[in-house]
Design a protein around this motif. Structure first.
Motif, short mmCIF file in Angstrom:
data_model
loop_
_atom_site.label_atom_id
_atom_site.label_comp_id
_atom_site.label_asym_id
_atom_site.label_seq_id
_atom_site.Cartn_x
_atom_site.Cartn_y
_atom_site.Cartn_z
N TYR A 63 41.65 41.30 30.64
CA TYR A 63 40.74 41.46 31.55
C TYR A 63 40.11 42.86 31.38
O TYR A 63 40.87 43.88 31.13
CB TYR A 63 41.37 41.58 33.01
CG TYR A 63 41.67 40.25 33.35
CD1 TYR A 63 40.74 39.19 34.08
CD2 TYR A 63 43.09 39.76 33.39
CE1 TYR A 63 41.32 37.98 34.62
CE2 TYR A 63 43.40 38.44 33.80
CZ TYR A 63 42.62 37.67 34.66
OH TYR A 63 42.97 36.50 34.88
N ILE A 65 38.53 45.64 33.04
CA ILE A 65 38.37 46.09 34.41
C ILE A 65 37.93 47.52 34.57
O ILE A 65 38.24 48.37 33.74
CB ILE A 65 39.92 46.25 34.95
CG1 ILE A 65 40.50 44.87 35.04
CG2 ILE A 65 39.77 46.67 36.42
CD1 ILE A 65 40.16 43.95 35.63
N TYR A 74 47.95 51.42 41.37
CA TYR A 74 47.60 50.05 41.41
C TYR A 74 48.70 49.29 41.22
O TYR A 74 49.79 49.61 40.57
CB TYR A 74 46.55 50.05 40.44
CG TYR A 74 45.15 50.79 40.35
CD1 TYR A 74 44.37 50.41 41.10
CD2 TYR A 74 45.19 52.09 39.84
CE1 TYR A 74 43.05 50.93 41.39
CE2 TYR A 74 44.14 52.76 39.90
CZ TYR A 74 42.91 52.23 40.71
OH TYR A 74 41.77 53.04 40.89
N TYR A 76 50.06 45.64 39.29
CA TYR A 76 49.85 44.50 38.45
C TYR A 76 50.44 43.32 38.89
O TYR A 76 51.65 43.42 39.17
CB TYR A 76 50.32 44.93 37.03
CG TYR A 76 50.13 43.98 36.03
CD1 TYR A 76 48.91 43.56 35.47
CD2 TYR A 76 51.38 43.46 35.58
CE1 TYR A 76 48.83 42.53 34.47
CE2 TYR A 76 51.21 42.55 34.42
CZ TYR A 76 49.87 42.26 33.72
OH TYR A 76 49.89 41.18 32.82
N THR A 82 47.51 35.65 42.25
CA THR A 82 46.70 36.57 43.11
C THR A 82 45.42 35.99 43.48
O THR A 82 44.81 35.52 42.53
CB THR A 82 46.78 38.14 42.91
OG1 THR A 82 46.20 38.98 43.79
CG2 THR A 82 45.72 38.39 41.39
N THR A 83 44.73 36.18 44.75
CA THR A 83 43.48 35.52 44.75
C THR A 83 42.62 36.53 44.80
O THR A 83 41.32 36.37 44.81
CB THR A 83 43.53 34.84 46.27
OG1 THR A 83 44.05 35.95 47.12
CG2 THR A 83 44.54 33.80 46.22
N GLY A 84 42.99 37.85 44.70
CA GLY A 84 41.90 38.93 44.62
C GLY A 84 41.24 39.06 43.10
O GLY A 84 41.26 38.31 42.36
N GLN A 85 41.16 40.26 42.84
CA GLN A 85 40.68 40.57 41.37
C GLN A 85 41.95 40.57 40.51
O GLN A 85 42.51 41.41 40.19
CB GLN A 85 39.87 42.05 41.52
CG GLN A 85 39.44 42.47 40.04
CD GLN A 85 38.86 43.82 39.95
OE1 GLN A 85 38.87 44.47 40.98
NE2 GLN A 85 38.33 44.04 38.85
N GLN A 86 42.13 39.61 39.68
CA GLN A 86 42.97 39.34 38.80
C GLN A 86 42.58 40.39 37.72
O GLN A 86 41.69 40.89 37.43
CB GLN A 86 42.93 37.93 37.87
CG GLN A 86 43.67 36.93 38.66
CD GLN A 86 44.97 36.79 38.64
OE1 GLN A 86 45.76 37.89 37.95
NE2 GLN A 86 45.48 35.94 39.32
N ASP A 90 47.16 41.18 44.85
CA ASP A 90 46.74 41.49 46.28
C ASP A 90 47.87 41.48 47.06
O ASP A 90 47.72 41.82 48.42
CB ASP A 90 46.08 40.16 46.54
CG ASP A 90 46.89 38.78 46.72
OD1 ASP A 90 48.04 38.80 46.53
OD2 ASP A 90 46.36 37.79 46.72
#
Length: 157
Positions: A63, A65, A74, A76, A82-86, A90
């Motif tokens: 990814y 980012i 942060y 990992y 996760t439903t947020g920013q892979q 989240d």
């Protein structure tokens, strides 16, 4: 009604990861109430890789980012759900699973970070290119320490 309570609880959950000398524990507080629920970290204490096969591998590649700041913590995602920013966790999707998020901090400012999408990197959360050598739907976890005397990372396959 139970589903609504579960969703409300998930929205107000905070996960604290504590690192001690030889083990990592996760403490969960829900809706402002601290629980005694502790679960063992899903990361191996010897090699730092996940001890379980990821539930979901959202991307067999890195990814890209932007906007991560040095010194900020942060998390990992190790489960891939996760439903947020892979691939950033989240901190809600892993509740009720055996997976725990991996905390990390950047040492220096960089425009783009390449974070692992396959969850098999030898240096999580950063991509090391292992995705080009792992099979689709792998059956073995990234950590193979328990299978052999010496710690061997997936990158050594």
């Amino acid at each position: 009604m139970e589903k609504e309570q579960k969703e409300e609880c998930k929205a107000n959950t905070d996960i604290k990861v504590e690192n001690k000398e030889d083990e990592t524990k996760e403490k969960i507080s829900c809706c402002g109430n601290s629980t005694n629920e502790e679960k063992e970290s899903s990361q191996c204490n010897d090699c730092g890789l996940c001890k379980y096969v990821p539930d979901n591998i959202p991307l067999y590649g890195p990814y890209s980012i932007r906007g991560l700041e040095p010194g900020e913590t942060y998390y990992y995602c190790t489960c891939g759900k996760t439903t947020g920013q892979q691939p950033l966790c989240d901190q809600k999707s892993c509740i009720g699973t055996k997976f725990t998020p991996t905390p990390f901090q950047l040492k220096k400012k960089q425009t783009i970070q390449l974070l692992c999408g396959c969850r098999y990197s030898g240096r999580p959360p950063f991509c090391d290119g292992i995705h080009s050598r792992i099979p689709f739907n792998p059956q073995n976890p990234p950590c193979v320490c328990k299978k052999e005397e010496t710690c061997k990372k997936a990158a050594d396959w």
